[in-house]
Design a protein around this motif. Structure first.
Motif, PDB file in Angstrom:
ATOM      1  N   GLN A  45      38.820  37.324  27.426  1.00 27.52           N
ATOM      2  CA  GLN A  45      39.738  37.853  28.427  1.00 27.52           C
ATOM      3  C   GLN A  45      41.020  37.037  28.456  1.00 27.52           C
ATOM      4  O   GLN A  45      41.018  35.845  28.169  1.00 27.52           O
ATOM      5  CB  GLN A  45      39.107  37.801  29.826  1.00 27.52           C
ATOM      6  CG  GLN A  45      37.918  38.721  30.006  1.00 27.52           C
ATOM      7  CD  GLN A  45      37.647  38.947  31.478  1.00 27.52           C
ATOM      8  OE1 GLN A  45      38.518  39.322  32.245  1.00 27.52           O
ATOM      9  NE2 GLN A  45      36.412  38.708  31.874  1.00 27.52           N
ATOM     10  N   MET A  88      38.354  37.587  36.281  1.00 27.54           N
ATOM     11  CA  MET A  88      37.362  37.787  35.229  1.00 27.54           C
ATOM     12  C   MET A  88      36.177  38.576  35.741  1.00 27.54           C
ATOM     13  O   MET A  88      35.705  39.526  35.112  1.00 27.54           O
ATOM     14  CB  MET A  88      36.896  36.438  34.684  1.00 27.54           C
ATOM     15  CG  MET A  88      37.945  35.661  33.921  1.00 27.54           C
ATOM     16  SD  MET A  88      37.267  34.100  33.308  1.00 27.54           S
ATOM     17  CE  MET A  88      38.694  33.410  32.486  1.00 27.54           C
ATOM     18  N   ASP A  92      42.215  47.446  28.007  1.00 22.82           N
ATOM     19  CA  ASP A  92      42.300  46.068  27.532  1.00 22.82           C
ATOM     20  C   ASP A  92      41.898  46.021  26.063  1.00 22.82           C
ATOM     21  O   ASP A  92      40.972  46.739  25.633  1.00 22.82           O
ATOM     22  CB  ASP A  92      41.352  45.144  28.309  1.00 22.82           C
ATOM     23  CG  ASP A  92      41.644  45.128  29.801  1.00 22.82           C
ATOM     24  OD1 ASP A  92      42.788  45.444  30.183  1.00 22.82           O
ATOM     25  OD2 ASP A  92      40.723  44.786  30.573  1.00 22.82           O
ATOM     26  N   ASN A 109      42.579  36.864  31.342  1.00 26.70           N
ATOM     27  CA  ASN A 109      42.556  36.298  32.683  1.00 26.70           C
ATOM     28  C   ASN A 109      42.179  34.831  32.630  1.00 26.70           C
ATOM     29  O   ASN A 109      41.312  34.422  31.851  1.00 26.70           O
ATOM     30  CB  ASN A 109      41.527  37.038  33.554  1.00 26.70           C
ATOM     31  CG  ASN A 109      42.046  38.370  34.038  1.00 26.70           C
ATOM     32  OD1 ASN A 109      43.185  38.489  34.428  1.00 26.70           O
ATOM     33  ND2 ASN A 109      41.187  39.388  34.007  1.00 26.70           N
ATOM     34  N   THR A 126      33.156  49.582  27.281  1.00 28.62           N
ATOM     35  CA  THR A 126      33.561  48.490  26.396  1.00 28.62           C
ATOM     36  C   THR A 126      32.964  48.690  25.012  1.00 28.62           C
ATOM     37  O   THR A 126      31.762  48.956  24.879  1.00 28.62           O
ATOM     38  CB  THR A 126      33.100  47.131  26.954  1.00 28.62           C
ATOM     39  OG1 THR A 126      33.623  46.971  28.277  1.00 28.62           O
ATOM     40  CG2 THR A 126      33.593  45.987  26.077  1.00 28.62           C
ATOM     41  N   GLN A 151      45.936  42.860  28.371  1.00 29.00           N
ATOM     42  CA  GLN A 151      45.250  43.500  29.483  1.00 29.00           C
ATOM     43  C   GLN A 151      46.224  44.485  30.114  1.00 29.00           C
ATOM     44  O   GLN A 151      47.397  44.177  30.319  1.00 29.00           O
ATOM     45  CB  GLN A 151      44.788  42.451  30.490  1.00 29.00           C
ATOM     46  CG  GLN A 151      43.700  41.569  29.885  1.00 29.00           C
ATOM     47  CD  GLN A 151      43.051  40.657  30.898  1.00 29.00           C
ATOM     48  OE1 GLN A 151      43.685  39.765  31.409  1.00 29.00           O
ATOM     49  NE2 GLN A 151      41.776  40.885  31.161  1.00 29.00           N
ATOM     50  N   THR A 154      36.622  42.284  36.266  1.00 32.75           N
ATOM     51  CA  THR A 154      36.575  43.061  35.022  1.00 32.75           C
ATOM     52  C   THR A 154      35.142  43.312  34.577  1.00 32.75           C
ATOM     53  O   THR A 154      34.815  44.384  34.059  1.00 32.75           O
ATOM     54  CB  THR A 154      37.332  42.324  33.907  1.00 32.75           C
ATOM     55  OG1 THR A 154      38.702  42.165  34.294  1.00 32.75           O
ATOM     56  CG2 THR A 154      37.277  43.091  32.604  1.00 32.75           C
ATOM     57  N   GLU A 177      41.451  43.138  22.553  1.00 33.49           N
ATOM     58  CA  GLU A 177      41.519  41.777  22.028  1.00 33.49           C
ATOM     59  C   GLU A 177      41.070  41.770  20.578  1.00 33.49           C
ATOM     60  O   GLU A 177      40.126  42.479  20.200  1.00 33.49           O
ATOM     61  CB  GLU A 177      40.655  40.804  22.839  1.00 33.49           C
ATOM     62  CG  GLU A 177      40.718  39.378  22.295  1.00 33.49           C
ATOM     63  CD  GLU A 177      40.038  38.357  23.193  1.00 33.49           C
ATOM     64  OE1 GLU A 177      40.545  38.129  24.309  1.00 33.49           O
ATOM     65  OE2 GLU A 177      39.005  37.788  22.784  1.00 33.49           O
TER      66      GLU A 177
END
Length: 835
Positions: A54, A62, A776, A56, A734, A794, A65, A778
């Motif tokens: 994350q 965190m 989001d 954050n 996710t 994000q 989320t 990554e």
């Protein structure tokens, strides 16, 4: 079988052995830790790697989320809540969720959130943000009431932060990010190291240091723009800033020690130290109509009625008096009038110091520390014990700048230290458990214990200028540092209470398919008496793949000492617009006049029912729940003070009562019913290469308020805020994929519709915001076996809530209580070195 969190199941069983994720939960039972697969209530386990994926850097962000029913707001102009942000689980108050660290109760924060975005107003929960992610091995989220096991606060659920305990290895992390708008830049360095403590012990240490720049999502207020257009060039643009506060020198330290004593006994100890400085915005003080500072009486000159500036005589005993300063039709002081006052050293108007008005900057320094020590292991043959003591302390030293104590006139400073809150807690626990062979499929486990706690809330007086009654107090000028008056010596003090509790917990696999548990707890408080709570739960394996589970019980939350004794004045929107609101103890004479009564505990009834399906690569759980809370504790709605009320306060010697527009106090004034459901789905995905996992988390949560407006002190706006300020539906999908040296993550975050009250405190004209999806992403690459670099974003597509239709009057471009914030997209880069 308990719910399998998709965050836990992201690794297969073999890989999990090499990770620091454990499918063992401490929460939910006073007996030995058990596998989440044997828990009759839903427990999610979030591994440390999920926090690493994350941008954050704040623990609250965190968790919001990773746990759909966990909500936290930005808190842009929120009085003390700016320092320690309140968070909500399952739509209940921040202090209705119990927080544990290594299975031990975490102390509360000293801050009472007088302005907490509506839902959290008046709450006093723990400060979760002082826990650095570098120190976390896993977080266990018990999504069920557990007051029978843990006591007060465990109405909505329990969150347990398990600390890393490795005896070797470690990591160093550097992270930088900022918002797409180019503000809110945050820099962070963090680390963790494990060291041996004798041959069979460990000493694990973690640190985090960060700073974060403020953000600004403001528009110029209409009144400020009109004054600028009329010729007042001293007004800032924007006059009032809505955004995330500035965080300086945010240091967090944690230590976790274990030592094998032999004879199946272990000594342990852990603790923390944290300190940060926070400064945020406040409301603009208009230079023409701010009462107690600028706004004078109307006058009739030559048949023309003028508004005037408030002019004070710094030497009232000389009987010379001071001239008036008229305002023209645009609200600008008439230059000739102002010149006369400015030239007279005995006369004063704040147009001389702040001709464009002023906007205070509010914040302070938060210091948090704790230490826990104990011994556990085998007491005698087949009897195991855990004895511990704990001490926790949280201090918030407030500061307010760019403001005045108007009653001091020309002698007023512009920076104040209005006082300090301190919360400290001491605890002693002794737990035992033993297994008994009683003819069931597995031995019956009986646990019990005793706990003693003492809670202390201290109010320290502010610097004298922050509460001084100056020479202009009798001339209509407000007393105390404007926006947050200092705590007077008579309001300062140390207030304590203690409680003693006894509890028992029993569980057993009665048959190979059926597990039953029960718990009961008796607790006696020195201030309001005793309470007894119970809980029963069960798990039934229909097949090897399908399990059903259910639980029922009662709970409670004791009012905090701070909520019982605190006195505070702050500036907020009420029925009369921006006004000074005083929060008084419920036994204050004015509170009693308005219906104040001694506080009593909130009581709850919790029910849940769920099913779990485990098909190897597919895991599904669905849990439905209902939480009824009676005598719910909250601040009242703002209660307007009549002239008679104010006179009563003046007769009591409270001279700053003239500054009060309304009062609030804590009350057990209404009941709520919260119903909802949690859906958790985890699915391994074969895309032909690498490893992939798809996870779905979905929460539906609805709160209904039951209050009789004829007998309560909460109004329709308060009720609607409790029911609709948070989305009823939240969820996330996710997708994780890893392959050779790289990995990727994509997460869709869904927020349902919600409502926010407008600046006129009018239920008929509030803001209705529709649903939104935020994305989001990554991407991480393993440069070497020890060094990974990752980049991410994000809110990738820079999604904002709808424009604030009342932005012209309040200066906020977007709704300020948005559950996903109002700062837009955020990008970051991170490097992690492991050893």
């Amino acid at each position: 079988m308990a719910a399998h969190s998709p965050l836990v199941m992201a690794e297969d069983d073999a890989a999990a052995k090499d990770k620091d994720v454990e499918k063992i939960a401490v929460v939910g039972s006073r007996a030995a830790p058990r596998s989440v697969g044997e828990s009759p209530v839903p427990v999610d386990i979030i591994g440390s790697e999920e926090f690493a994926k994350q941008g954050n850097s704040d623990m609250l962000n965190m968790l919001s989320t990773l746990v759909p029913s966990f909500n936290v707001n930005t808190q842009p102009i929120s009085d003390a809540a700016t320092l320690i942000r309140p968070a909500n689980l399952r739509g209940l108050g921040p202090d209705q969720t119990l927080v544990l660290v290594n299975g031990k109760r975490r102390h509360r924060a000293s801050v009472i959130s007088f302005l907490g975005g509506g839902l959290a107003d008046g709450s006093q929960g723990p400060d979760i943000s002082v826990i650095p992610s570098a120190a976390i091995k896993q977080v266990e989220v018990l999504r069920d009431g557990a007051a029978a096991q843990y006591g007060s606060d465990a109405i909505a659920g329990v969150m347990n932060f398990e600390l890393k305990d490795d005896a070797d290895g470690g990591m160093l992390e550097a992270k930088w990010g900022q918002h797409y708008e180019g503000d809110g830049a945050a820099e962070q360095v963090a680390g963790n190291i494990g060291l041996p403590l004798t041959q069979n012990g460990s000493a694990n240490f973690s640190f985090e240091y960060k700073s974060s720049d403020p953000t600004d999502r403001s528009v110029q207020r209409g009144d400020a723009a009109a004054l600028i257009a009329a010729g007042n060039t001293a007004i800032a643009d924007p006059a009032q800033i809505w955004g995330s506060p500035e965080i300086k020198d945010d240091l967090k330290l944690f230590a976790n020690l274990k030592l094998d004593l032999g004879n199946e006994k272990e000594a342990y100890g852990f603790g923390n130290y944290a300190k940060r400085e926070v400064e945020g915005g406040f409301y603009y003080r208009n230079p023409t109509n701010r009462s107690g500072v600028y706004n004078g009486p109307e006058v009739n000159v030559g048949g023309t009625v003028y508004d005037t500036l408030l002019v004070g005589d710094m030497t009232p005993d000389d009987a010379a008096g001071c001239p008036i300063v008229r305002l023209d039709a645009n609200g600008i002081p008439i230059a000739s009038d102002l010149a006369v006052v400015t030239a007279d050293p005995n006369c004063w108007t704040f147009a001389e110091l702040f001709p464009g008005g002023f906007t205070p900057r509010f914040g302070g320094i938060v210091t948090d520390s704790s230490i826990v020590g104990g011994v556990k292991g085998k007491l005698v043959e087949e009897v195991f014990f855990d004895f511990s003591t704990s001490y926790g302390r949280n201090e918030a030293a407030f500061a307010i700048n760019n403001t005045v104590n108007a009653s001091m006139g020309a002698d007023s400073p512009t920076s104040f230290k209005p006082g300090t809150y301190v919360q400290s807690e001491v605890g002693v626990n002794f737990d035992v458990y033993r297994e008994f062979a009683v003819g069931f499929y597995e031995p019956l486990v009986l646990a019990g214990g005793v706990e003693w706690r003492q809670d202390t809330f201290e109010v320290k007086a502010g610097d004298p200028a922050s509460y001084e009654i100056g020479v202009l107090a009798d001339q209509g000028f407000g007393i105390g540092s404007n926006g947050f008056p200092g705590f007077k010596p008579e309001a300062a003090g140390v207030f304590s209470r203690s409680n003693l509790s006894f509890y028992s917990d029993v569980s057993a696999w009665v048959t190979e398919q059926l597990m039953l548990t029960g718990a009961v707890r008796y607790e006696d408080f020195t201030d309001f008496g005793n309470t007894t709570n119970w809980k029963v739960s069960g798990l039934y394996k229909v097949t090897d793949a399908l399990s059903l589970r259910a639980a029922a019980g009662t709970g409670f939350r004791a009012p905090t000492v701070g909520q019982t004794k605190v006195l505070n004045v702050t500036t907020a929107f009420g029925v009369n617009g921006l006004e000074d609101q005083a929060t008084l103890p419920p036994d204050n004479p004015i509170s009693v006049l308005k219906g104040g009564k001694p506080l009593k505990p909130e009581e709850s009834d919790n029910y849940s029912f769920g099913a779990v399906l485990d098909l190897g690569t597919t895991h599904v759980s669905l849990d439905m729940y209902r939480i009824d809370v009676s005598d719910r504790l909250s601040q009242t709605s703002p209660l307007t003070l009549s002239e008679d009320d104010i006179q009563t306060l003046l007769d009591m010697g409270i001279r700053d009562a003239l500054s009060y527009s309304s009062i609030l106090f804590f009350t057990n004034d209404f009941d709520t019913k919260t119903t909802g459901a949690d859906l958790v789905v985890s699915q391994d995905v074969d895309i032909g290469t690498g490893q992939s996992k798809l996870s779905l988390l979905l929460n539906y949560n609805k709160t209904e308020v039951s209050a009789d407006p004829l007998t309560t002190n909460i109004d329709d706006v308060k009720i609607k805020t409790l029911e609709e300020n948070l989305p009823k539906t939240r969820g996330s999908v996710t997708f994780n994929h890893s392959e050779e040296s790289w990995r990727g993550l994509v997460r869709l975050n869904y927020f349902g519709s919600w409502w926010e009250v407008d600046d006129d405190y009018d239920i008929t004209t509030g803001m209705n915001e529709g649903s939104k999806v935020l994305v989001d992403v990554e991407l991480g690459y393993q440069l070497t076996s020890q060094l990974e670099v990752s980049v991410g974003a994000q809110n990738l597509f820079d999604t904002y809530p709808g424009l604030n239709p009342y932005g012209d009057s309040v200066g906020a471009k977007y709704p300020t209580t948005s559950p996903y914030g109002f700062n837009g997209g955020y990008y970051y880069i991170r490097a992690v070195y492991t050893f």
